[in-house]
Design a protein around this motif. Structure first.
Motif, short mmCIF file in Angstrom:
data_model
loop_
_atom_site.label_atom_id
_atom_site.label_comp_id
_atom_site.label_asym_id
_atom_site.label_seq_id
_atom_site.Cartn_x
_atom_site.Cartn_y
_atom_site.Cartn_z
N SER A 272 37.89 48.04 14.85
CA SER A 272 36.54 48.48 14.47
C SER A 272 35.87 47.39 13.67
CB SER A 272 36.61 49.75 13.61
OG SER A 272 36.79 50.88 14.42
N LEU B 14 42.77 60.19 25.62
CA LEU B 14 41.73 59.36 26.24
C LEU B 14 41.46 58.16 25.35
CD1 LEU B 14 39.29 62.05 27.71
CD2 LEU B 14 41.23 60.93 28.78
N LEU B 15 40.94 57.09 25.94
CA LEU B 15 40.79 55.83 25.21
C LEU B 15 39.50 55.83 24.39
CD1 LEU B 15 41.90 53.55 28.13
CD2 LEU B 15 43.27 54.35 26.17
N LEU C 167 42.55 49.23 19.21
CA LEU C 167 41.10 49.44 19.19
C LEU C 167 40.58 49.05 17.81
CD1 LEU C 167 38.31 50.42 19.93
CD2 LEU C 167 39.14 52.79 19.73
N TYR D 185 41.92 64.11 13.48
CA TYR D 185 42.59 62.82 13.51
C TYR D 185 43.15 62.47 12.15
CZ TYR D 185 37.56 61.40 13.37
OH TYR D 185 36.21 61.27 13.14
N PHE E 66 37.82 52.26 3.64
CA PHE E 66 38.39 53.20 4.62
C PHE E 66 39.21 54.25 3.88
CE2 PHE E 66 39.75 54.28 8.88
CZ PHE E 66 40.98 54.87 8.70
N TYR F 192 35.68 47.65 20.95
CA TYR F 192 36.61 47.49 22.07
C TYR F 192 36.55 46.05 22.56
CZ TYR F 192 36.99 52.61 22.68
OH TYR F 192 37.23 53.96 22.51
N LEU G 258 37.95 65.45 16.91
CA LEU G 258 37.67 64.99 18.27
C LEU G 258 37.79 66.20 19.19
CD1 LEU G 258 37.02 62.33 19.77
CD2 LEU G 258 39.42 62.30 20.45
N TYR H 76 46.19 53.00 17.88
CA TYR H 76 45.99 54.41 18.18
C TYR H 76 47.18 54.93 18.95
CZ TYR H 76 41.17 54.15 16.58
OH TYR H 76 40.05 54.00 15.79
N VAL I 24 30.12 54.05 19.12
CA VAL I 24 30.40 55.10 18.13
C VAL I 24 30.73 54.53 16.74
CG1 VAL I 24 31.93 57.05 17.60
CG2 VAL I 24 31.25 56.61 19.96
N GLU I 25 30.12 55.13 15.73
CA GLU I 25 30.42 54.80 14.34
C GLU I 25 31.08 56.02 13.66
OE1 GLU I 25 26.72 53.55 12.54
OE2 GLU I 25 26.44 51.96 14.05
N ASP I 26 31.77 55.78 12.55
CA ASP I 26 32.34 56.90 11.80
C ASP I 26 31.20 57.66 11.13
OD1 ASP I 26 32.77 56.02 8.48
OD2 ASP I 26 31.87 54.69 9.98
N TYR J 193 47.66 52.02 21.52
CA TYR J 193 46.67 51.07 22.04
C TYR J 193 45.90 50.44 20.89
CZ TYR J 193 43.16 54.95 22.07
OH TYR J 193 42.32 56.01 21.76
N THR K 91 35.79 63.37 25.92
CA THR K 91 35.89 63.77 24.51
C THR K 91 34.58 63.41 23.82
OG1 THR K 91 36.77 61.63 23.83
CG2 THR K 91 38.39 63.35 24.39
N PHE L 118 31.98 51.95 9.86
CA PHE L 118 32.80 51.28 10.89
C PHE L 118 32.21 51.59 12.26
CE2 PHE L 118 35.88 50.38 7.72
CZ PHE L 118 35.94 51.49 6.91
N PHE M 37 33.39 51.19 16.53
CA PHE M 37 34.41 50.74 17.49
C PHE M 37 34.02 49.39 18.07
CE2 PHE M 37 36.98 54.25 17.10
CZ PHE M 37 36.48 55.44 17.57
#
Ligand SMILES: COc1cccc(CC(=N)NC(=O)c2cccnc2OC2CCNCC2)c1
Length: 389
Positions: free
Chosen positions: A297, A388-389, A295, A187, A202, A83, A366, A312, A72-74, A293, A173, A79, A81
């Motif tokens: 990018s 959710l992560l 995460l 968000y 950003f 992980y 989201l 997050y 996933v990108e913004d 958590y 999600t 950006f 993700f």
């Protein structure tokens, strides 16, 4: 044309949105296990199914690289993700996990991993019903294989493998609107390293703001304010479980965590999840808890920086310390750990602190979904107790 696939699935359909006479609960009954399709769905001929053993360093690395380059990108494609491998092993191996739910697609000729989708088991309460569900995540198709309609067959295959374990509901999600969200969250972002966030695009320098004024605006103390604030340890699992179970009981949808779940999901794991609690210096009672958590990018196309270090917000419980102060302490330790930004959804009680702690609204939403489970009416984000992560 729209949602050709989702109109064939047992999910709340847009046309039923206003029909409040439809009962809350499963949309379709379970199928007798003997009637569940025993063999995998057919893939287009150049591709084959593979089960990804995340314990294998090689396979875990293939999954990591696929997601790093294709996940996933913004909305502005600045950006993506990123992980980490240890995060993926943590996210995919909770108590009771099934290796068969870590599903990959390989090109037969090259054996290259070109797509991925996962499920992990979870007990999710919806009002006063605790339901065994699969949490579906990490659906990723290589950029070069988009629009080959691989996602629908991957969703059907993970659904089939979940059904084989006698589980009939799921939670997931998405940043896109599908039939039909149980809630839609905003968000929010709290700058911790405003100079870097502005340099990489950003954030933008506020009107009539200088860089030095902006750095001062987001400055945080060097250490937490709350007496007794400390890192969670294994010995805290029973008390944190009690605290969290009680706190989550107020929400319409929330995980039904037991001690094994808390030990897995909330014990600090370096560069994956951080959790802190407040132990009263007088009574030694554990009164509050906060967690986030890790995460990162990838920053696409910046000369100076390659990675955005993002925290997050995960699960937070305040029973004695004001939530505002607890979350400010969370920001302080995230800054100490060199995070650039602290992200949060407007779920649970988060909207009570977002503006005051200088979070700014993100540019996206989201959406949360349940599979084969109708919720009477769309929830407010503050009624949702599931991250959710
Ligand atoms: C900053 O780098 C990004 C890289 C990719 C996407 C986005 C925007 C975005 N889609 N953000 C979120 O979905 C998000 C924003 C705040 C909190 N949790 C979030 O998503 C979580 C939960 C769902 N699975 C992805 C991580 C940002």
């Amino acid at each position: 044309k729209r949602h050709k696939f989702w109109e064939t699935q047992p999910v709340g359909q847009f046309k039923d949105k206003e029909d409040t006479s439809l009962p809350e609960g499963p949309i379709e009954p379970p199928t007798p296990l003997s009637e569940v399709k025993q063999e995998p769905y057919n893939l287009p001929s150049p591709y084959e199914w593979t089960t990804c053993d995340m314990d294998s360093e090689e396979t875990c690395n293939e999954v990591y690289v696929l997601l790093k380059n294709n996940y996933v990108e913004d909305d502005e494609n600045m950006f993506r993700f990123n992980y980490s491998k240890e995060f993926l092993r943590w996210a995919l191996r909770p108590p009771g996990f099934y290796r068969s739910w870590h599903i990959g697609v390989r090109a037969k000729a090259s054996k290259k991993l070109v797509a991925f989708i996962t499920g992990v088991p979870a007990r999710i309460r919806v009002r006063d019903e605790v339901v065994k569900m699969a949490e579906i995540n990490f659906l990723c198709v290589h950029k070069k294989l988009r629009s080959k309609r691989l996602a629908p067959v991957m969703i059907k295959e993970v659904t089939r493998r979940v059904h084989l374990e006698n589980i009939w509901q799921a939670a997931y999600t998405a940043g896109v609107v599908l039939p039909t969200p149980i809630t839609t969250c905003q968000y929010w972002h709290r700058s911790l390293n405003p100079k870097k966030l502005i340099d990489v695009g950003f954030s933008r320098l506020g009107a009539r703001m200088t860089m030095s004024r902006t750095i001062k605006l987001y400055k945080l103390p060097d250490s937490p304010a709350t007496p007794g604030f400390r890192k969670m340890e294994r010995r805290d699992v029973p008390a944190v479980t009690r605290l969290l179970k009680n706190y989550l009981s107020q929400f319409v949808v929330a995980p039904d965590f037991d001690e094994d779940d808390v030990e897995h999901w909330l014990l600090p794991t370096e560069d994956v999840v951080d959790s802190f609690l407040v132990e009263s210096p007088e009574t030694h009672e554990i009164t509050d808890f906060c967690s986030f958590y890790t995460l990162p990018s990838s920053i696409l196309g910046n000369q100076t920086y390659s990675t955005l270090k993002a925290a997050y917000s995960y699960y937070n419980v305040a029973t004695k310390t004001p939530l505002l102060q607890l979350m400010n302490d969370s920001l302080i330790v995230a800054k100490q750990k060199d995070f650039d930004v602290f992200n949060a959804l407007d779920v649970m009680e988060n909207e009570t602190f977002l503006k005051e702690l200088k979070f700014g609204p993100g540019d996206g939403q989201l959406h949360y979904y349940l599979y084969n489970y109708r919720v009477r009416q769309e929830l407010k984000p503050s009624e949702l107790g599931l991250v959710l992560l």
